[in-house]
Design an enzyme around this catalytic site. Structure first.
Site, PDB file in Angstrom:
ATOM      1  N   CYS A 132     111.910  12.508 -63.167  1.00  0.00           N
ATOM      2  CA  CYS A 132     112.406  13.485 -64.128  1.00  0.00           C
ATOM      3  C   CYS A 132     113.943  13.476 -64.186  1.00  0.00           C
ATOM      4  CB  CYS A 132     111.851  14.870 -63.834  1.00  0.00           C
ATOM      5  SG  CYS A 132     111.992  16.014 -65.243  1.00  0.00           S
ATOM      6  N   HIS A 137     106.716  14.564 -62.724  1.00  0.00           N
ATOM      7  CA  HIS A 137     106.933  14.990 -61.331  1.00  0.00           C
ATOM      8  C   HIS A 137     105.723  14.661 -60.459  1.00  0.00           C
ATOM      9  CE1 HIS A 137     110.553  17.636 -61.819  1.00  0.00           C
ATOM     10  NE2 HIS A 137     110.093  17.757 -63.051  1.00  0.00           N
ATOM     11  N   GLU A 178     105.711  14.535 -57.373  1.00  0.00           N
ATOM     12  CA  GLU A 178     105.850  15.325 -56.148  1.00  0.00           C
ATOM     13  C   GLU A 178     105.267  16.726 -56.284  1.00  0.00           C
ATOM     14  OE1 GLU A 178     109.620  16.269 -58.483  1.00  0.00           O
ATOM     15  OE2 GLU A 178     108.214  14.601 -58.258  1.00  0.00           O
TER      16      GLU A 178
END
Length: 235
Positions: A90, A212, A214
């Protein structure tokens, strides 16, 4: 747990100035390794010098760039990119781009590293954030979709392949039927040529994802980065 075989003392850095660095740390800690996989939270040039690879997290790209400049990290990061693998998610993807549009007043410091042009907040504002299932051939268990989390995500506007640089490999695309309504719809027979549908690319040792990984409980993209970008660069 995802399994990846590594050599002793592989140091994966995470730029920890702002953004979702703790989430990347948690994802890396899920990887099951025969040898030592050490995680370094990078806040100084000295931290960076200890790393074999780096992840630049999602967050706010102009803030990350400003804090890197104030920390004396901008030039060390650019030097690091010349020889070591870097993955940007991102905001990190914006920093790895060759060029960026829709910047804040005053422009945007970039690190470069991947030959693409991106637009900040290309999918729209925070309220237009969304999730989408992605089928990614290179991941472990590729028939199981990966949830892409898009929060004020950048959009790829163009790829800039060159014989001077490593080839650009498209890792993942957003299916045309899942493109946000804020974007111009691309006919299905032209979807494969539309750069705006591209959400993950690799170029040489570097990788960017406009979403994302994560922010999910699925660490397969972290395993993919270690396996395809980091391990091939190690002696």
């Amino acid at each position: 747990m995802d399994y990846v075989q590594v050599s002793p003392n592989i140091n994966i850095g995470i730029l920890a100035l702002q953004g979702a660095f703790a989430e990347h740390q948690a994802a890396l800690q899920k990887l099951s390794c025969q040898k030592t996989l050490a995680i370094v939270l990078v806040r100084t040039a000295e931290d960076l010098s200890a790393c074999d690879a780096l992840i630049i997290p999602g967050g706010e790209s102009t803030t990350i760039a400003l804090l890197a400049k104030l920390s004396g990290l901008l030039e060390p990061l650019r030097t690091f990119l010349q020889t070591k693998p870097v993955w940007g998610t991102c905001a990190g993807a914006i920093l790895l781009a060759q060029a960026v549009e829709n910047t804040k007043k005053g422009g945007q410091e970039l690190l470069g590293g991947i030959s693409v042009t991106v637009a900040r907040n290309g999918w729209g504002s925070q309220v237009e954030s969304f999730e989408a299932p992605l089928l990614v051939d290179g991941l472990r268990d590729p028939k199981i979709s990966f949830t892409g989390v898009f929060i004020r995500a950048p959009v790829l506007l163009a790829l800039h392949p060159s014989t001077r640089n490593a080839p650009i490999e498209i890792v993942a695309r957003l299916p045309p039927n899942l493109m946000p309504k804020t974007q111009k719809m691309t006919p299905c027979d032209e979807a494969d040529s539309d750069p705006q549908s591209i959400v993950a690319v690799r170029q040489g040792r570097h990788m960017l994802t406009t979403f994302h990984p994560e922010l999910t409980k699925d660490s397969r993209f972290h395993e993919y980065f270690v396996r395809t970008c980091v391990l091939p660069t190690l002696p």
